[in-house]
Design an enzyme around this catalytic site. Structure first.
Site, PDB file in Angstrom:
ATOM      1  N   CYS A   1      62.080 -55.270  26.674  1.00 12.19           N
ATOM      2  CA  CYS A   1      63.299 -55.463  26.676  1.00 12.19           C
ATOM      3  C   CYS A   1      63.477 -56.780  26.757  1.00 12.19           C
ATOM      4  CB  CYS A   1      63.538 -54.797  28.157  1.00 12.19           C
ATOM      5  SG  CYS A   1      65.066 -55.093  28.915  1.00 12.19           S
TER       6      CYS A   1
ATOM      7  N   GLY B   1      77.417 -29.042  39.201  1.00  8.12           N
ATOM      8  CA  GLY B   1      76.520 -28.034  39.486  1.00  8.12           C
ATOM      9  C   GLY B   1      75.103 -27.980  38.629  1.00  8.12           C
TER      10      GLY B   1
ATOM     11  N   PHE C   1      80.759 -32.859  45.390  1.00  8.14           N
ATOM     12  CA  PHE C   1      79.341 -32.973  45.442  1.00  8.14           C
ATOM     13  C   PHE C   1      78.831 -32.897  46.966  1.00  8.14           C
ATOM     14  CE2 PHE C   1      74.983 -35.053  45.747  1.00  8.14           C
ATOM     15  CZ  PHE C   1      74.517 -34.446  44.839  1.00  8.14           C
TER      16      PHE C   1
ATOM     17  N   ASP D   1      84.727 -39.530  42.146  1.00 12.50           N
ATOM     18  CA  ASP D   1      84.247 -38.142  42.273  1.00 12.50           C
ATOM     19  C   ASP D   1      84.974 -37.644  43.555  1.00 12.50           C
ATOM     20  OD1 ASP D   1      83.179 -35.594  42.454  1.00 12.50           O
ATOM     21  OD2 ASP D   1      81.122 -36.187  43.453  1.00 12.50           O
TER      22      ASP D   1
ATOM     23  N   ASP E   1      86.086 -29.372  44.139  1.00 15.83           N
ATOM     24  CA  ASP E   1      85.203 -28.309  43.962  1.00 15.83           C
ATOM     25  C   ASP E   1      84.214 -27.979  44.753  1.00 15.83           C
ATOM     26  OD1 ASP E   1      83.492 -30.255  42.750  1.00 15.83           O
ATOM     27  OD2 ASP E   1      82.964 -29.005  41.381  1.00 15.83           O
TER      28      ASP E   1
ATOM     29  N   ASP F   1      77.113 -39.744  34.713  1.00  9.99           N
ATOM     30  CA  ASP F   1      76.831 -40.660  35.809  1.00  9.99           C
ATOM     31  C   ASP F   1      75.569 -40.161  36.522  1.00  9.99           C
ATOM     32  OD1 ASP F   1      77.847 -39.589  38.917  1.00  9.99           O
ATOM     33  OD2 ASP F   1      78.288 -38.489  37.281  1.00  9.99           O
TER      34      ASP F   1
ATOM     35  N   GLN G   1      82.297 -25.159  36.725  1.00  9.91           N
ATOM     36  CA  GLN G   1      80.984 -24.483  37.439  1.00  9.91           C
ATOM     37  C   GLN G   1      80.498 -23.216  37.140  1.00  9.91           C
ATOM     38  OE1 GLN G   1      79.106 -26.076  39.798  1.00  9.91           O
ATOM     39  NE2 GLN G   1      80.505 -27.949  40.287  1.00  9.91           N
TER      40      GLN G   1
ATOM     41  N   CYS H   1      66.459 -57.983  28.315  1.00 13.22           N
ATOM     42  CA  CYS H   1      67.386 -58.335  29.560  1.00 13.22           C
ATOM     43  C   CYS H   1      67.061 -59.263  30.668  1.00 13.22           C
ATOM     44  CB  CYS H   1      67.797 -57.003  30.559  1.00 13.22           C
ATOM     45  SG  CYS H   1      66.512 -56.893  32.010  1.00 13.22           S
TER      46      CYS H   1
ATOM     47  N   HIS I   1      67.555 -54.159  35.209  1.00 16.04           N
ATOM     48  CA  HIS I   1      66.442 -53.765  34.205  1.00 16.04           C
ATOM     49  C   HIS I   1      67.050 -52.381  33.723  1.00 16.04           C
ATOM     50  CE1 HIS I   1      63.632 -52.473  31.201  1.00 16.04           C
ATOM     51  NE2 HIS I   1      63.410 -51.298  32.104  1.00 16.04           N
TER      52      HIS I   1
ATOM     53  N   CYS J   1      63.627 -59.014  32.438  1.00 15.83           N
ATOM     54  CA  CYS J   1      62.564 -59.115  31.679  1.00 15.83           C
ATOM     55  C   CYS J   1      62.201 -60.259  31.279  1.00 15.83           C
ATOM     56  CB  CYS J   1      62.543 -57.691  30.835  1.00 15.83           C
ATOM     57  SG  CYS J   1      62.677 -56.193  31.534  1.00 15.83           S
TER      58      CYS J   1
END
Length: 373
Positions: free
Chosen positions: A304, A216, A97, A93, A147, A266, A189, A306, A335, A309
């Site tokens: 799950c 945004g 932000f 980024d 930005d 993300d 934006q 994983c 998890h 779990c």
């Protein structure tokens, strides 16, 4: 080119699509969720563990890495990939932000943004040129234009001035970029004004970026407004370039974003709520810190498979969290990331089999049913 992108399948009744994003670090199937490693680490997880869950790309942050350890240290280490021993791709980024999140510690000017460091109060100046220089030193595969992430609510005049400045900054970022092995994405934006999203997207497309962020959104606006703005932006973006909805990580929002043509996501949300003892399940969020789970010896998420779990119970993980043991944070984070990796794989399969709308309806119904236990 630093990256390339091709669409591989499309939904016939939504704007959902699958694709392949080719980077110097390998091919990434889209739609994809990118875990956030703000400080060159996905909190509580090793890079090997994140890769083992199936993630091929993560995100790091220009502002924070500039403050510590500094981009020169990262460059001397051989770039972010070598510095953190990450085998996959990295997106950074731009610091835009933080123009939103650190609003009380910054002043926006035409040349850039003057910050007061949230760590020690020292002054910090970020401009489009500075942001690009830092990102080039960090060595990410995909870098973002500098930005302003427009706050909510914002009046039309403010949003208009901000988007015009963001467009000028995008042009400056293009001129400042020197590394051919990095792909620079522009960021659309528009606040809560569809015409600004359309105009900004058109202008950025004219500049010819290899991919486009949509910023945004998910900053406090109602969900119907968020989806209206997203649709306005996507309507003007090229079919053959990746579309990246920034800062969105709620499971339902990922599915709804895909339905509107988004390829990349993300967010810190999945790992952040994990550190507060909350986990994703197909029937909503479960807060395992709650007292009701003190004697619940069922798996963390019975649906799950994983590592967390398969091996640990809600009662045990709750004990770890209440005792402030790091293992508890690791297991809930493990998890939540595994849940999103599987969700995005399921989304891609549903699009390829042209049953995404059915999948979407069923997932949203189950997730929002209030049936989490």
């Amino acid at each position: 080119m630093a990256i390339s992108f091709r669409v591989t399948s499309r939904s016939t009744d939504t704007n959902a699509r699958t694709g392949v994003l080719t980077t110097p670090r390998g091919d990434i199937e889209t739609p994809v969720f990118m875990p956030v490693g703000t400080q060159a680490t996905v909190k509580t997880m090793t890079p090997e563990e994140v890769a083992g869950l199936g993630f091929g790309i993560i995100l790091s942050n220009t502002y924070h890495l500039h403050l510590r350890p500094g981009e020169d240290v990262v460059r001397e280490a051989g770039g972010l990939h070598a510095f953190m021993n990450w085998p996959g791709a990295v997106l950074t980024d731009s610091g835009g932000f933080q123009v939103f999140s650190l609003a009380t510690l910054r002043k926006i000017e035409e040349d850039g943004v003057r910050f007061q460091s949230h760590l020690d109060g020292r002054p910090l100046f970020l401009s489009p040129e500075k942001s690009i220089a830092i990102q080039e030193a960090l060595g990410a595969d995909i870098i973002m234009a500098f930005d302003e992430c427009i706050p909510y609510p914002a009046e039309y005049d403010y949003a208009l001035r901000s988007t015009e400045r963001t467009l000028r900054w995008a042009q400056r970022c293009l001129k400042a970029k020197t590394r051919p092995d990095q792909a620079l994405f522009g960021i659309v934006q528009g606040g809560t004004f569809p015409e600004l999203w359309v105009r900004t997207a058109r202008r950025l497309v004219e500049m010819g970026f290899p991919g486009y962020g949509i910023g945004g959104l998910s900053v406090g606006e109602p969900k119907p407004v968020m989806w209206e703005m997203l649709e306005a932006a996507v309507s003007e973006l090229p079919e053959d370039k990746p579309r990246y909805l920034m800062g969105v990580g709620e499971p339902v929002d990922l599915v709804e974003g895909v339905a509107r043509g988004v390829d990349m996501f993300d967010c810190v949300h999945p790992t952040r709520i994990a550190r507060h003892g909350a986990i994703f399940t197909r029937r909503g969020v479960v807060t395992v810190r709650n007292a009701r789970y003190a004697r619940d010896f069922s798996p963390l998420d019975p649906d799950c498979d994983c590592y967390a779990c398969k091996n640990y119970t809600r009662a045990y993980v709750r004990h770890l969290l209440k005792a402030n043991e790091v293992l508890g944070l690791r297991l809930t984070t493990w998890h939540n990331l595994a849940f999103l990796a599987r969700l995005m794989a399921d989304v891609r399969r549903a699009v390829r089999e042209d049953r995404f709308e059915e999948f979407r309806r069923e997932f949203v119904r189950e997730y929002t049913s209030g049936g989490a236990a």
